[in-house]
Design an enzyme around this catalytic site. Structure first.
Site, mmCIF file in Angstrom:
data_model
loop_
_atom_site.group_PDB
_atom_site.id
_atom_site.type_symbol
_atom_site.label_atom_id
_atom_site.label_comp_id
_atom_site.label_asym_id
_atom_site.label_seq_id
_atom_site.Cartn_x
_atom_site.Cartn_y
_atom_site.Cartn_z
ATOM 1 N N GLN A 26 0.802 -1.221 0.000
ATOM 2 C CA GLN A 26 0.000 0.000 0.000
ATOM 3 C C GLN A 26 0.837 1.274 0.000
ATOM 4 O OE1 GLN A 26 -2.741 -1.751 3.249
ATOM 5 N NE2 GLN A 26 -4.086 -0.446 2.043
ATOM 6 N N ARG A 83 3.581 -0.116 13.114
ATOM 7 C CA ARG A 83 3.255 -1.411 12.520
ATOM 8 C C ARG A 83 3.383 -1.295 11.004
ATOM 9 N NH1 ARG A 83 -2.343 -3.997 10.884
ATOM 10 N NH2 ARG A 83 -1.469 -5.920 10.092
ATOM 11 N N HIS A 129 0.913 -9.293 4.494
ATOM 12 C CA HIS A 129 -0.229 -8.379 4.327
ATOM 13 C C HIS A 129 -0.622 -8.392 2.850
ATOM 14 C CE1 HIS A 129 -2.355 -4.777 6.373
ATOM 15 N NE2 HIS A 129 -2.936 -4.933 5.207
ATOM 16 N N ASN A 175 -2.113 -10.838 8.193
ATOM 17 C CA ASN A 175 -3.110 -9.791 8.332
ATOM 18 C C ASN A 175 -4.444 -10.259 7.761
ATOM 19 O OD1 ASN A 175 -3.858 -6.871 8.837
ATOM 20 N ND2 ASN A 175 -4.443 -7.084 6.685
ATOM 21 N N GLU A 176 -5.445 -10.375 8.623
ATOM 22 C CA GLU A 176 -6.835 -10.575 8.206
ATOM 23 C C GLU A 176 -7.095 -11.779 7.306
ATOM 24 O OE1 GLU A 176 -8.264 -6.830 6.639
ATOM 25 O OE2 GLU A 176 -8.193 -5.902 8.607
ATOM 26 N N ASN A 315 -8.203 -6.094 14.311
ATOM 27 C CA ASN A 315 -8.423 -5.021 13.334
ATOM 28 C C ASN A 315 -9.913 -4.785 13.306
ATOM 29 O OD1 ASN A 315 -5.732 -5.167 12.709
ATOM 30 N ND2 ASN A 315 -6.032 -5.768 10.566
ATOM 31 N N TYR A 317 -13.204 -1.761 12.391
ATOM 32 C CA TYR A 317 -13.557 -0.478 11.783
ATOM 33 C C TYR A 317 -14.957 0.001 12.100
ATOM 34 C CZ TYR A 317 -9.204 -0.557 9.176
ATOM 35 O OH TYR A 317 -7.866 -0.544 8.856
ATOM 36 N N GLU A 381 -5.303 -2.350 13.980
ATOM 37 C CA GLU A 381 -5.829 -1.436 12.956
ATOM 38 C C GLU A 381 -7.173 -0.916 13.390
ATOM 39 O OE1 GLU A 381 -6.421 -2.672 8.816
ATOM 40 O OE2 GLU A 381 -4.433 -3.577 8.860
ATOM 41 N N TRP A 431 -5.167 3.056 11.662
ATOM 42 C CA TRP A 431 -4.962 2.851 10.235
ATOM 43 C C TRP A 431 -5.407 4.103 9.524
ATOM 44 C CZ3 TRP A 431 -2.451 -0.759 7.464
ATOM 45 C CH2 TRP A 431 -2.525 -0.603 6.054
ATOM 46 N N GLU A 438 -5.447 2.015 -1.459
ATOM 47 C CA GLU A 438 -6.502 1.340 -0.709
ATOM 48 C C GLU A 438 -7.099 0.189 -1.534
ATOM 49 O OE1 GLU A 438 -7.400 1.054 2.337
ATOM 50 O OE2 GLU A 438 -9.315 0.079 1.972
ATOM 51 N N TRP A 439 -6.239 -0.735 -1.952
ATOM 52 C CA TRP A 439 -6.644 -1.968 -2.635
ATOM 53 C C TRP A 439 -7.621 -1.695 -3.781
ATOM 54 C CZ3 TRP A 439 -2.872 -4.870 -1.158
ATOM 55 C CH2 TRP A 439 -2.392 -4.814 0.154
HETATM 56 C C1 PNW Z 1 -8.066 -3.636 6.113
HETATM 57 N N1 PNW Z 1 -14.219 -4.816 4.427
HETATM 58 O O1 PNW Z 1 -8.785 -4.159 5.046
HETATM 59 C C2 PNW Z 1 -6.622 -3.872 5.725
HETATM 60 O O2 PNW Z 1 -5.868 -4.573 6.673
HETATM 61 C C3 PNW Z 1 -5.902 -2.648 5.260
HETATM 62 O O3 PNW Z 1 -4.856 -3.025 4.424
HETATM 63 C C4 PNW Z 1 -6.899 -1.695 4.617
HETATM 64 O O4 PNW Z 1 -6.274 -0.602 4.004
HETATM 65 C C5 PNW Z 1 -7.839 -1.228 5.714
HETATM 66 O O5 PNW Z 1 -8.465 -2.326 6.354
HETATM 67 C C6 PNW Z 1 -8.929 -0.279 5.249
HETATM 68 O O6 PNW Z 1 -9.792 -0.905 4.348
HETATM 69 C C7 PNW Z 1 -10.145 -4.265 4.969
HETATM 70 O O7 PNW Z 1 -14.695 -4.833 3.276
HETATM 71 C C8 PNW Z 1 -10.691 -4.296 3.709
HETATM 72 O O8 PNW Z 1 -14.982 -5.002 5.460
HETATM 73 C C9 PNW Z 1 -12.046 -4.478 3.509
HETATM 74 C C10 PNW Z 1 -12.848 -4.639 4.629
HETATM 75 C C11 PNW Z 1 -12.307 -4.607 5.916
HETATM 76 C C12 PNW Z 1 -10.961 -4.421 6.075
#
Ligand code: PNW
Length: 491
Positions: A26, A83, A129, A175-176, A315, A317, A381, A431, A438-439
């Site tokens: 990233q 991190r 990651h 990671n995840e 992690n 959100y 995160e 984060w 952002e992917w």
């Molecule tokens: C995480 N969702 O990814 C990743 O660990 C990071 O690399 C990323 O930048 C960050 O969260 C913000 O998106 C996610 O769709 C990607 O629920 C998608 C999801 C959750 C986390």
């Protein structure tokens, strides 16, 4: 809303680690430099339609060249820890257990680790990651081939322990895993983009592959942890674990069906990985939902998997309101919504559809995880993407009120969980340090507490970065000054 009545006496222990997080693909860019091999994200991000803005990771935030600047930024925020992740294909360009190591790749990370330590910043290192060496996908489909990937991953991990473990004392294996498996092999929105949806992907089987990939991820993690504990831990004295994504699941209303739905959501999002790793068994619902599509572990594998994480890496959100029904196995056949029964929204909407601000959920999740898994928690995160931040001029984007509000709420929940609920939380990483790739969202969605102007690559602290820095400086106890030695009294 944030309750303003948090007692000012609440604090976090002096050894609490806080800082910001990033990931190699990233931020680094320079995808050809130093003998780096391709990762599955290199080509995937170049396929038209795979990223929102059609942009790839070739430059990103140019951190491969600007790591000194990133370090200065960390110092200016006063963080205790950082991190970041290592790119497997910088260290072993082709990825495999018999493939050569790149000394240039090793040197890049080694110098960076030294520079962090020289500034008193503790490195918190993620081994994987999402940037799988492309060669391993080409050779045997990567995470879909358990026998191959486990051996290749463990060798990669060993190289990292050998070369960096004298200085790195905090390791994250993966990671995840849910995102790796579901987004990469089920929904096909992340590399390698496999899915049953033929409009999206030429190959893949969403009914089996994600569960197989997840199985390989768990085993690779577990065998790497075993290697660390048996061969390195005694000498190096570090700790190692996994980090799982997972958002709080709240029943949509009081109906028993929706209460059950919320638990099913947690079983699939979190329990799929956390139950085997911390408890040594699968959630009953995973078995009920998948039957023999859920790969099973042998006795010997269970003995390696159970107990294979020194802490809970979290992690998180957002919070989802959960309703029974729907046919999305990836979220436990549960429907997610942010709209309450009375029509109001749960919280402030972020730029990405899946995220709203609901700080109470952060505290509930900490309590749930601590009660169920009984491990110290490291929040690895947590963050927010402000709506339309990409369309604002820099001066405006720096005043990221919605993100400040988000972190205000979350830090308040954090300190209450520690001081009122007795949850053992030992670290917090926001984060992200910087806006970055952002992917699938490309550069449209910005998660940084530091603004990046992608034309100049200049970095500018946002209000949220300054908020976090000040909040932790105010709430983490001062380290005890070296106490003067107590004079030994002669008898
Ligand atoms: C995480 N969702 O990814 C990743 O660990 C990071 O690399 C990323 O930048 C960050 O969260 C913000 O998106 C996610 O769709 C990607 O629920 C998608 C999801 C959750 C986390």
């Amino acid at each position: 809303m944030v309750t303003p009545n948090t007692p000012s006496s609440y604090e976090l222990p002096s050894n609490f680690l806080w800082g910001f997080a990033t990931a190699s693909f990233q931020i680094e860019g320079s995808t050809d430099a130093g003998g780096r091999g391709k990762s599955i994200w290199d080509d995937f991000s170049k396929i038209p339609g795979k990223t929102l803005d059609g942009r790839d990771g070739d430059v990103a935030t140019d951190s491969y060249n600007r790591w000194q600047e990133d370090l200065d930024l960390l110092v200016s925020y006063g963080v205790k820890s950082y991190r970041f992740s290592l790119a497997w294909s910088r260290i072993i360009p082709l990825g495999g257990r018999d493939d050569p190591i790149s000394e240039e790749g090793i040197k890049f990370y080694s110098d960076f680790i030294d520079a962090l330590l020289a500034k008193g910043i503790t490195p918190f290192v993620t081994l994987y990651h999402w940037d799988l060496p492309q060669t391993l996908h080409d050779r045997y489909l990567g995470w879909l081939n358990k026998t191959e990937i486990v051996q290749d991953y463990v060798r990669y991990a060993r190289v990292c322990f050998e070369r960096f473990g004298d200085r790195v004392k905090h390791w994250l294996t993966m990671n995840e895993p849910w995102c790796i498996s579901i987004l990469g092999y089920g929904r096909g929105v992340f590399a390698p983009g496999r899915s049953s949806d033929r409009l999206r992907s030429p190959e893949g089987d969403s009914s089996t592959e994600p569960w197989i990939a997840g199985h390989s991820v768990i085993l690779s993690h577990a065998y790497a942890v075993r290697a660390y504990r048996e061969e390195f831990k005694q000498k190096q004295g570090g700790e190692i674990g996994v980090t799982l994504n997972g958002d709080w699941a709240m029943p949509y209303d009081d109906s028993p069906a929706n209460i059950e739905a919320a638990q099913h959501a947690l079983d699939v999002a979190i329990g799929w990985f956390a139950d085997p790793i911390y408890l040594g068994s699968y959630p009953a619902y995973m078995k009920e939902m998948l039957g023999d599509r859920l790969p099973s572990f042998t006795e010997e594998e269970w003995s390696v998997v159970k107990g294979s994480s020194d802490f809970y890496g979290m992690n998180t959100y957002t919070t989802n309101l959960c309703k029974a029904g729907g046919e999305d196995e990836f979220q436990g056949n549960v429907e997610y919504t942010f709209t309450r029964p009375d029509g109001t929204q749960l919280g402030t909407q972020a730029h990405c559809a899946w995220l709203q601000d609901y700080p109470e959920g952060f505290r509930d999740l900490l309590n749930y995880l601590y009660k169920r898994y009984r491990k110290p928690i490291y929040v690895t995160e947590n963050g927010f993407a402000v709506k339309d931040e990409d369309k604002k001029p820099v001066e405006e984007a720096l005043h990221d009120d919605d993100r400040v509000q988000y972190y205000r709420g979350v830090t308040d929940s954090l300190i209450k969980a520690v001081n009122e609920d007795g949850v053992d939380v030992r670290a917090y990483f926001a984060w992200s340090l910087l806006d970055n790739f952002e992917w699938a969202d490309g550069y449209v969605t910005r998660f940084g507490v530091t603004y990046v102007d992608y034309k100049t690559q200049k970095r500018y602290a946002k209000d949220s970065g300054n908020f976090i820095a000040k909040w932790f400086q105010d709430h983490v106890q001062q380290e005890e000054k070296d106490a003067p030695p107590t004079p030994v009294k002669n008898a």
